[in-house]
Design a protein around this motif. Sequence first.
Motif, PDB file in Angstrom:
ATOM      1  N   LEU A  68       0.830  -1.199   0.000  1.00  0.00           N
ATOM      2  CA  LEU A  68       0.000   0.000   0.000  1.00  0.00           C
ATOM      3  C   LEU A  68       0.871   1.257   0.000  1.00  0.00           C
ATOM      4  N   SER A  70       2.666   4.827   0.008  1.00  0.00           N
ATOM      5  CA  SER A  70       2.547   5.982   0.896  1.00  0.00           C
ATOM      6  C   SER A  70       2.211   5.572   2.338  1.00  0.00           C
ATOM      7  N   CYS A  71       2.083   4.294   2.594  1.00  0.00           N
ATOM      8  CA  CYS A  71       1.688   3.859   3.944  1.00  0.00           C
ATOM      9  C   CYS A  71       2.758   3.040   4.660  1.00  0.00           C
ATOM     10  N   THR A 404      -2.171   1.351  -3.294  1.00  0.00           N
ATOM     11  CA  THR A 404      -2.932   2.601  -3.231  1.00  0.00           C
ATOM     12  C   THR A 404      -3.436   2.934  -4.638  1.00  0.00           C
TER      13      THR A 404
END
Length: 477
Positions: A68, A70-71, A404
Amino acid sequence: MKLLFERSRAGRGLSVLPPLDVPECPIEPSLRRRSALDLPEISEVDLSRHYSALEDRAYGVNDGFYPLGSCTMKYNPKINEKVAGLPGFLRLHPMAAPEDQQGAMEVYYRAGKCLEAITGMDRVTFQPAAGAHGELLGMLLIKAYHRDRDDAARRKMLVPDSAHGTNPASAAMAGFEVVSIPSTQDGRVDLEKLKEAVGPDTAGLMLTNPNTLGIFDENILEITRIVHEAGGLNYYDGANLNAVMGVARPGDMGFDVVHLNLHKTFSTPHGGGGPGSGAVGVKAILQDFLPLRQVEKAEEGFRFVDPPKSVGAVKSFYGNFTVVVKALAYMLALGPEGVREAAEGAVLNANYLMRALEPGYTPAVSGPCMHEFVLTLEQLKRETGVSALDVAKGMIDRGMHPPTMYFPLIVHEALMLEPTETESRETLDQAAKAMLEILDQAHKDPEALKQAPITAPVRRLDEVKAARTPILKYTRE
Ligand SMILES: *Cc1c(COP(=O)(O)O)cnc(C)c1O
């Protein structure tokens, strides 16, 4: 799946309270409840199965690949949970006198020193509870700085159009006017547009580097210089420090304030809305404005200090303490070399996966990436009707968490993947193979992909309805 209240049967369940062996202390009648507390009544085995069933329906890093973007959904060593759960840390009362919580204060102090070394900042605070909260504090610090210099006309905050959505939101919440700076074709800040935008009303710039396209902006020194020369300050969104920690420091890139998401990079699992920490680091010029209750080294031990021009407290007490314990345990276990190796591994894994996907997928920008990369599925959509959403749903049926989607907004049909350093080469190979198979299916049988996921507990959800008219409360019949 039925809720516990729906499974409740009157009289079921068990009482495990031992017989009273101390004098009874009756509660004053006016303070007593008038009706019995409405709790589900259920046997232990049914309760246990209920929670196992819930667990089966959830997907986490312990279940498989979770790219995912950016996480930073990386694996967090379990030992750090154990350390944070030590009774001396866990049972400590936040109102304990400083002399009774010297150990906890030392944790704050040492974790601060580690992060100061990693970011190149002069002082760190752990008060903010999450990344966006850290951003808000950073904005308040910049505002206080300009006010203190009788320069309150600086009302504009510059934010590149590739920024994380929380950046403009935080700037607006702090009362700044947000000015969007366009990116160039290759995903960098447009220097000419930046020069046009700065002036005597510029309060500062908020920047993520590497940015949300997974690109490190080589013009960073030029960018921060332009803002400084115009009298503004530079804010670094370090939510994802995974690509640069131990390698490059925001403090050396010309930034004055930075926030880090300890719950992404520094060993606190997240995703379920659990406790986070948006540690904020500042250069000396902003030190006097930091929140109340900073921990400092005293002649003997540690003490709390309120900075002279503090913006006040942004959270009760001292921040989410156990998150800081985990971060310190993680940093001490890795050491400076290990921290750097983690970042290098994250970048290597992202580039490996990006190349492995290139026979079928198109990166949004060319060249090597940092810890994550963005694919554009625009052409696939045109040719087959299969969208980024369909591919993401297809990944669920192949045992992976989807990447994402549709972010950053400047890329059409975007999928953003962040494999993280904790994945093995075999896992990356397997993921690439599965994603290329999905691509094959998109061409041969697009309709089948539009049905995905078929193996998950729920099929496609009405996401618009869920966002517009969410049902957040359970109503009892
Ligand atoms: C995750 C993230 C944030 C926000 O952090 P929260 O803890 O969710 O508030 C901000 N900026 C970037 C770049 C992020 O990836």
